[in-house]
Design a protein around this motif. Structure first.
Motif, PDB file in Angstrom:
ATOM      1  N   GLN A   1       0.980  -0.994  -0.148  1.00 23.86           N
ATOM      2  CA  GLN A   1       0.106   0.077   0.101  1.00 23.86           C
ATOM      3  C   GLN A   1       1.065   1.325   0.121  1.00 23.86           C
ATOM      4  O   GLN A   1       1.879   1.459   0.597  1.00 23.86           O
ATOM      5  N   THR A   2       0.305   2.365  -1.006  1.00 22.08           N
ATOM      6  CA  THR A   2       1.102   3.598  -0.679  1.00 22.08           C
ATOM      7  C   THR A   2      -0.127   4.393   0.207  1.00 22.08           C
ATOM      8  O   THR A   2      -0.957   4.767  -0.294  1.00 22.08           O
ATOM      9  N   ILE A   3       0.355   4.924   1.210  1.00 18.40           N
ATOM     10  CA  ILE A   3      -0.501   5.728   2.196  1.00 18.40           C
ATOM     11  C   ILE A   3      -0.132   7.245   2.208  1.00 18.40           C
ATOM     12  O   ILE A   3       1.273   7.463   2.458  1.00 18.40           O
ATOM     13  N   VAL A   4      -0.955   8.119   1.741  1.00 20.90           N
ATOM     14  CA  VAL A   4      -0.560   9.599   1.723  1.00 20.90           C
ATOM     15  C   VAL A   4      -1.367  10.398   2.515  1.00 20.90           C
ATOM     16  O   VAL A   4      -2.584  10.320   2.429  1.00 20.90           O
ATOM     17  N   ALA A   5      -0.611  11.125   3.418  1.00 18.82           N
ATOM     18  CA  ALA A   5      -1.574  12.237   4.190  1.00 18.82           C
ATOM     19  C   ALA A   5      -0.921  13.736   3.930  1.00 18.82           C
ATOM     20  O   ALA A   5       0.141  14.103   3.946  1.00 18.82           O
ATOM     21  N   THR A   6      -2.110  14.363   3.479  1.00 22.50           N
ATOM     22  CA  THR A   6      -1.680  16.015   3.402  1.00 22.50           C
ATOM     23  C   THR A   6      -2.421  17.013   4.323  1.00 22.50           C
ATOM     24  O   THR A   6      -3.367  16.825   4.644  1.00 22.50           O
ATOM     25  N   LEU A   7      -1.199  17.914   4.819  1.00 17.68           N
ATOM     26  CA  LEU A   7      -1.991  18.648   5.736  1.00 17.68           C
ATOM     27  C   LEU A   7      -3.207  19.383   5.299  1.00 17.68           C
ATOM     28  O   LEU A   7      -2.904  20.018   4.089  1.00 17.68           O
ATOM     29  N   GLY A   8      -3.936  19.531   6.322  1.00 18.47           N
ATOM     30  CA  GLY A   8      -5.161  20.258   5.780  1.00 18.47           C
ATOM     31  C   GLY A   8      -6.179  19.729   5.126  1.00 18.47           C
ATOM     32  O   GLY A   8      -7.358  20.168   4.994  1.00 18.47           O
TER      33      GLY A   8
ATOM     34  N   LEU B   1      -7.384  10.716   3.649  1.00 18.94           N
ATOM     35  CA  LEU B   1      -6.203   9.937   3.492  1.00 18.94           C
ATOM     36  C   LEU B   1      -6.064   9.207   2.319  1.00 18.94           C
ATOM     37  O   LEU B   1      -7.328   8.386   2.190  1.00 18.94           O
ATOM     38  N   GLN B   2      -5.147   9.200   1.672  1.00 20.33           N
ATOM     39  CA  GLN B   2      -5.291   8.267   0.368  1.00 20.33           C
ATOM     40  C   GLN B   2      -4.349   6.890   0.593  1.00 20.33           C
ATOM     41  O   GLN B   2      -3.407   6.981   1.175  1.00 20.33           O
ATOM     42  N   ILE B   3      -5.202   5.870   0.358  1.00 18.74           N
ATOM     43  CA  ILE B   3      -4.350   4.564   0.472  1.00 18.74           C
ATOM     44  C   ILE B   3      -4.686   3.976  -0.967  1.00 18.74           C
ATOM     45  O   ILE B   3      -5.749   3.625  -1.605  1.00 18.74           O
ATOM     46  N   ASN B   4      -3.508   3.802  -1.594  1.00 18.91           N
ATOM     47  CA  ASN B   4      -3.487   3.137  -2.887  1.00 18.91           C
ATOM     48  C   ASN B   4      -4.373   4.114  -4.021  1.00 18.91           C
ATOM     49  O   ASN B   4      -5.242   3.673  -4.550  1.00 18.91           O
ATOM     50  N   ASN B   5      -4.469   5.547  -3.701  1.00 16.14           N
ATOM     51  CA  ASN B   5      -5.275   6.338  -4.565  1.00 16.14           C
ATOM     52  C   ASN B   5      -6.581   6.441  -4.206  1.00 16.14           C
ATOM     53  O   ASN B   5      -7.524   7.124  -4.833  1.00 16.14           O
ATOM     54  N   THR B   6      -7.108   5.637  -3.101  1.00 16.74           N
ATOM     55  CA  THR B   6      -8.504   5.638  -2.679  1.00 16.74           C
ATOM     56  C   THR B   6      -8.466   6.416  -1.472  1.00 16.74           C
ATOM     57  O   THR B   6      -7.805   6.511  -0.510  1.00 16.74           O
TER      58      THR B   6
END
Length: 374
Positions: free
Chosen positions: A92-99, A103-108
């Motif tokens: 999984q690629t997990i992405v979190a952005t300030l503000g 939360l993106q988990i595999n682009n979901t």
């Protein structure tokens, strides 16, 4: 469990500084309050910062949460240029952005109850969503004054999943595909059928995009519009729950225009008996499962709109009922009902998903299914 001490369960964490900690996957992790120590499978480890509480939430260092769930040191990072934190974890690629509360988990997109924040040069994020995406239950342990992440050991029936990559890049199309390859499933006929279907769908999808890219490139030479390189990305996610394996394949493409498209495939596998499970088969024969699920989806839509977290279509396009082939998956203690982009909400709302506690559904569920997940 979702409502239990809700403000405490909505745990958060911060990005810490790497200190050479190694990764270790765990079945049980505890993060005590106001401590720079945590435990993995009963072994105590050190952190470079302390957990703390604020506004009823417990904050845990981001990097060490990643380590405890199995991420390596190079798989946890923070990009200061775009205020974004990343974890590469179990495919999984997990992405979190300030503000952003997404939360993106595999682009979901997964909706969180708070947005990430920055304090003293550190990023703080909700921990529950990442832990649950890895199959962990998140609880408040009053006896130890700690956040507890726990996962049942996998059933010996669970198959192994390898990754097959298909990658290419030309001036008209970029392809980056990662596909699951199943082995060790009791029903070898089903195993072969699934592997063939997944590969066939992926190669057909690639061929379709190659043809479209060539046609769009040729059309652009008339000067009516500039050509932009097309792209196709495919990743997958596995979610094991005792004797059930949820396999989700996500594809994202860009063929010009304002934004790309995203679409998913779902496979829910009874790994003990070697067969696929439909939503209808989760329930007893005399149960109208739509009449149970529809009100819950409608209730969650209303709550999401009232909070401003996500918006949905109104009028004729509004949600009315799930379909006979409604996508879903089992995740721990929840049935997750899934919708495509644009199906019941605008593009900005991503893939709407609705988690329904299995404890709420258990009286209506087939006893054989219950034995597979509990």
């Amino acid at each position: 469990m979702r409502k239990l001490t809700a403000t405490l369960i909505a745990c958060c964490f911060t990005l810490g500084i790497s200190t050479g900690v190694w990764a270790e996957a765990a079945n049980k992790v505890t993060f005590p309050i106001n401590s720079n120590k945590y435990t993995v499978n009963g072994r105590e480890k050190n952190m470079d910062s302390k957990t703390f509480t604020e506004a009823g939430r417990i904050y845990v260092p981001f990097r060490y949460l990643g380590y405890s769930l199995g991420a390596g040191e190079k798989e946890v990072s923070y990009d200061i240029s775009n205020n974004t934190a990343y974890i590469q974890l179990n495919g999984q690629t997990i992405v979190a952005t300030l503000g952003s509360k997404f939360l993106q988990i595999n682009n979901t997109d997964v909706t969180m109850d708070v947005a990430p924040l920055l304090r003293n040069g550190r990023v703080y994020l909700p921990a529950r969503y990442i832990a649950e995406a890895q199959g962990y239950a998140v609880q408040w342990d009053a006896s130890t004054n700690s956040v507890l992440l726990s996962k049942e050991e996998l059933s010996p029936n669970q198959p192994k999943i390898a990754t097959k990559k298909i990658q290419s890049e030309t001036d008209i199309l970029i392809v980056d595909i990662e596909l699951p390859v199943i082995s060790g499933l009791r029903n070898t006929e089903l195993q072969e059928s699934l592997n063939k279907q997944i590969m066939f769908d992926a190669t057909q999808n690639q061929a379709t995009h190659e043809k479209q890219a060539q046609e769009d490139k040729l059309a652009s030479q008339s000067g009516e519009y500039p050509f932009r390189t097309h792209s196709l990305y495919t990743k997958y996610q596995t979610i094991p729950t005792k004797d059930v394996l949820a396999l989700i394949i996500l594809s994202s493409d860009y063929t010009g225009g304002a934004h790309g498209s995203n679409y998913r495939q779902f496979f829910n596998i009874d790994v003990k008996n070697g067969k696929l499970i439909t939503l209808k088969e989760l329930f007893k024969d005399n149960v109208d499962y739509k009449q149970i699920i529809n009100p819950e989806v409608a209730k969650q839509i209303k709550a999401s709109e009232e909070s401003g977290e996500r918006f949905f279509f109104q009028g004729d396009l509004a949600f009315k009922t799930i379909s006979d082939t409604q996508p879903f998956y089992i995740k721990g203690d929840y049935l997750v009902v899934c919708f495509d982009q644009y199906e019941i909400a605008p593009y900005a709302s991503g893939f709407p998903e609705f988690e329904i506690p299995l404890s709420q559904l258990k009286p209506y569920m087939d006893d054989n299914i219950v034995s597979l997940i509990k």
